[in-house]
Enzyme design. Structure first.
Site, PDB file in Angstrom:
ATOM      1  N   SER A   8      12.706  57.739  88.677  1.00 40.56           N
ATOM      2  CA  SER A   8      13.777  58.130  88.482  1.00 40.56           C
ATOM      3  C   SER A   8      13.238  58.234  86.927  1.00 40.56           C
ATOM      4  O   SER A   8      12.082  57.795  86.086  1.00 40.56           O
ATOM      5  CB  SER A   8      14.001  56.707  88.516  1.00 40.56           C
ATOM      6  OG  SER A   8      15.005  56.285  87.709  1.00 40.56           O
ATOM      7  N   HIS A  32      15.752  60.889  90.795  1.00 43.09           N
ATOM      8  CA  HIS A  32      16.620  59.969  90.460  1.00 43.09           C
ATOM      9  C   HIS A  32      17.147  59.936  89.371  1.00 43.09           C
ATOM     10  O   HIS A  32      16.318  59.949  88.320  1.00 43.09           O
ATOM     11  CB  HIS A  32      15.618  58.871  91.286  1.00 43.09           C
ATOM     12  CG  HIS A  32      16.629  57.498  91.688  1.00 43.09           C
ATOM     13  ND1 HIS A  32      17.079  57.402  92.460  1.00 43.09           N
ATOM     14  CD2 HIS A  32      16.924  56.495  90.738  1.00 43.09           C
ATOM     15  CE1 HIS A  32      17.627  56.411  92.811  1.00 43.09           C
ATOM     16  NE2 HIS A  32      17.723  55.536  91.382  1.00 43.09           N
ATOM     17  N   ASP A  34      20.155  57.508  87.430  1.00 48.49           N
ATOM     18  CA  ASP A  34      20.528  56.113  87.468  1.00 48.49           C
ATOM     19  C   ASP A  34      21.468  56.720  86.737  1.00 48.49           C
ATOM     20  O   ASP A  34      21.526  56.405  84.732  1.00 48.49           O
ATOM     21  CB  ASP A  34      19.457  55.722  86.952  1.00 48.49           C
ATOM     22  CG  ASP A  34      18.594  55.094  87.640  1.00 48.49           C
ATOM     23  OD1 ASP A  34      19.036  54.800  88.876  1.00 48.49           O
ATOM     24  OD2 ASP A  34      17.695  55.050  87.700  1.00 48.49           O
ATOM     25  N   MET A  36      24.801  54.976  85.198  1.00 53.90           N
ATOM     26  CA  MET A  36      25.190  53.078  84.338  1.00 53.90           C
ATOM     27  C   MET A  36      26.362  53.255  83.452  1.00 53.90           C
ATOM     28  O   MET A  36      26.229  53.509  82.927  1.00 53.90           O
ATOM     29  CB  MET A  36      23.956  52.590  84.253  1.00 53.90           C
ATOM     30  CG  MET A  36      22.565  52.368  84.782  1.00 53.90           C
ATOM     31  SD  MET A  36      21.527  51.147  84.172  1.00 53.90           S
ATOM     32  CE  MET A  36      20.216  51.659  85.156  1.00 53.90           C
ATOM     33  N   HIS A  65      22.201  57.861  92.036  1.00 59.51           N
ATOM     34  CA  HIS A  65      22.538  56.445  91.750  1.00 59.51           C
ATOM     35  C   HIS A  65      23.102  55.906  90.850  1.00 59.51           C
ATOM     36  O   HIS A  65      23.177  55.370  90.082  1.00 59.51           O
ATOM     37  CB  HIS A  65      21.162  55.789  91.624  1.00 59.51           C
ATOM     38  CG  HIS A  65      21.021  54.558  92.070  1.00 59.51           C
ATOM     39  ND1 HIS A  65      20.421  53.623  92.166  1.00 59.51           N
ATOM     40  CD2 HIS A  65      22.337  53.512  93.143  1.00 59.51           C
ATOM     41  CE1 HIS A  65      20.551  52.276  91.844  1.00 59.51           C
ATOM     42  NE2 HIS A  65      21.577  51.908  92.723  1.00 59.51           N
ATOM     43  N   MET A  67      25.848  53.664  89.926  1.00 59.48           N
ATOM     44  CA  MET A  67      25.735  51.620  89.824  1.00 59.48           C
ATOM     45  C   MET A  67      26.787  51.828  88.287  1.00 59.48           C
ATOM     46  O   MET A  67      27.000  51.655  87.124  1.00 59.48           O
ATOM     47  CB  MET A  67      24.661  51.466  88.953  1.00 59.48           C
ATOM     48  CG  MET A  67      23.420  51.655  89.682  1.00 59.48           C
ATOM     49  SD  MET A  67      21.392  51.558  88.983  1.00 59.48           S
ATOM     50  CE  MET A  67      21.890  53.106  88.742  1.00 59.48           C
ATOM     51  N   MET A 136      17.597  47.872  96.877  1.00 52.07           N
ATOM     52  CA  MET A 136      17.466  47.314  95.631  1.00 52.07           C
ATOM     53  C   MET A 136      16.486  46.544  95.810  1.00 52.07           C
ATOM     54  O   MET A 136      16.336  45.109  96.136  1.00 52.07           O
ATOM     55  CB  MET A 136      18.495  47.531  94.669  1.00 52.07           C
ATOM     56  CG  MET A 136      19.278  47.855  94.869  1.00 52.07           C
ATOM     57  SD  MET A 136      18.661  49.453  93.435  1.00 52.07           S
ATOM     58  CE  MET A 136      18.015  48.931  92.276  1.00 52.07           C
ATOM     59  N   ASP A 174      14.441  51.215  95.461  1.00 50.74           N
ATOM     60  CA  ASP A 174      14.441  51.536  94.293  1.00 50.74           C
ATOM     61  C   ASP A 174      13.858  49.894  93.375  1.00 50.74           C
ATOM     62  O   ASP A 174      14.973  49.285  93.845  1.00 50.74           O
ATOM     63  CB  ASP A 174      16.176  51.494  94.291  1.00 50.74           C
ATOM     64  CG  ASP A 174      15.671  51.910  92.775  1.00 50.74           C
ATOM     65  OD1 ASP A 174      14.834  51.724  91.921  1.00 50.74           O
ATOM     66  OD2 ASP A 174      17.052  52.634  92.416  1.00 50.74           O
TER      67      ASP A 174
HETATM   68  C1  DX5 Z   1      17.202  50.934  88.416  1.00 53.59           C
HETATM   69  C2  DX5 Z   1      17.323  52.034  88.600  1.00 53.59           C
HETATM   70  C3  DX5 Z   1      16.099  52.252  89.486  1.00 53.59           C
HETATM   71  C4  DX5 Z   1      14.812  52.563  88.131  1.00 53.59           C
HETATM   72  C5  DX5 Z   1      13.907  52.027  88.854  1.00 53.59           C
HETATM   73  O1  DX5 Z   1      18.989  49.835  88.215  1.00 53.59           O
HETATM   74  O2  DX5 Z   1      18.149  51.753  89.779  1.00 53.59           O
HETATM   75  O3  DX5 Z   1      16.260  53.335  89.648  1.00 53.59           O
HETATM   76  O4  DX5 Z   1      14.815  53.853  87.691  1.00 53.59           O
HETATM   77  O5  DX5 Z   1      12.866  51.651  87.739  1.00 53.59           O
HETATM   78  P1  DX5 Z   1      11.206  50.790  87.716  1.00 53.59           P
HETATM   79  O6  DX5 Z   1      10.691  51.853  89.226  1.00 53.59           O
HETATM   80  O7  DX5 Z   1      10.996  51.451  86.459  1.00 53.59           O
HETATM   81  O8  DX5 Z   1      12.135  49.361  88.331  1.00 53.59           O
HETATM   82 ZN    ZN Z   2      18.049  53.851  90.831  1.00 49.18          ZN
END
Ligand code: DX5
Ligand code: ZN
Length: 224
Positions: A8, A32, A34, A36, A65, A67, A136, A174
């Site tokens: 990620s 990956h 993220d 947000m 991903h 969010m 998650m 994740d």
């Molecule tokens: C959290 C994200 C993850 C995050 C995971 O909301 O969806 O993808 O990057 O990070 P680590 O592996 O550090 O928990």
């Molecule tokens: Zn993620």
């Protein structure tokens, strides 16, 4: 079913994303990303323009991903931009079937993510509509959080449901995935492992990917 590792970039240096992506190229199966939006989760990261730029700089398939509060509006655009996998949250989608079909129609793999408090059983009927389920193991929104081992029984139940339906859906985990937790995830049935801090917090991210892969492969149940 092969183990796949998806570092990620949330834990990478956002001012040097192309370089950070290159550090795991040819080692990681996915990158990956993220997304947000400050509404579905309290954090804000990046959106479509940054993903479009990143797609031009890396040969690693991009695993988006989302969010975000309105995945029905935005998810197909990420697929059309060239993300090889686009995952929406079950808690956010208002028309999950339509959106998952739109992702596939745009040529990407369709993923469905479940927060820690969301039961998997309610989504069994959607398995034919998805290519990956994301369970998650932290509350979404931030990297570097502590792994929630209370989610492991749900991960195992998700694996059982997927196997019952033919086993073609990948099971991604994740949140808090590291050398300390990845074996438990693999034993519960995960086959795609997202890792942020455990990869980009390491001195050598490529080596961290290989070490995580080895641990997951060793822990993979014999039935695979
Ligand atoms: C959290 C994200 C993850 C995050 C995971 O909301 O969806 O993808 O990057 O990070 P680590 O592996 O550090 O928990
Ligand atoms: Zn993620």
């Amino acid at each position: 079913m092969a183990v796949q590792i998806s570092p990620s970039i949330l834990s990478a240096d956002f001012a040097r994303l192309a370089d950070e992506a290159a550090r795991v190229e040819n080692v990681a199966d996915w990158l990956h990303v993220d997304v947000m939006d400050y509404h579905f989760v309290p954090n804000l990261t990046l959106g479509l323009p940054v993903v479009e730029s990143l797609l031009k700089t890396t040969a690693t398939p991009v695993d988006c991903h989302l969010m975000i509060k309105d995945p029905d509006r935005w998810a197909p655009d990420y697929a059309e931009a060239g993300a090889a996998s686009v995952t929406i949250h079950a808690e956010a989608a208002k028309a999950a079937v339509r959106t998952l079909r739109a992702i596939r129609a745009a040529g990407a793999r369709a993923g469905l993510a479940l927060n820690p408090a969301t039961a998997v059983e309610g989504y069994e009927d959607l398995l034919p509509e998805i290519d990956m389920m994301l369970v998650m193991t932290v509350e979404p929104g931030f990297g570097g959080q502590r792994f929630l081992d209370i989610v492991l029984p749900k991960l195992a139940r998700a694996r059982a449901l997927i196997d019952k339906h033919g086993g073609e859906v990948w099971l991604q985990v994740d949140g808090g995935v590291s050398a300390d937790t990845i074996e438990r995830c693999a034993e519960a049935g995960a086959d795609v492992f997202v890792a942020g801090n455990a990869v980009y917090g390491a001195d050598d991210p490529a080596r961290a990917v290989q070490e995580l892969r080895t641990l997951a492969e060793q822990a993979t149940p014999p039935r695979w």
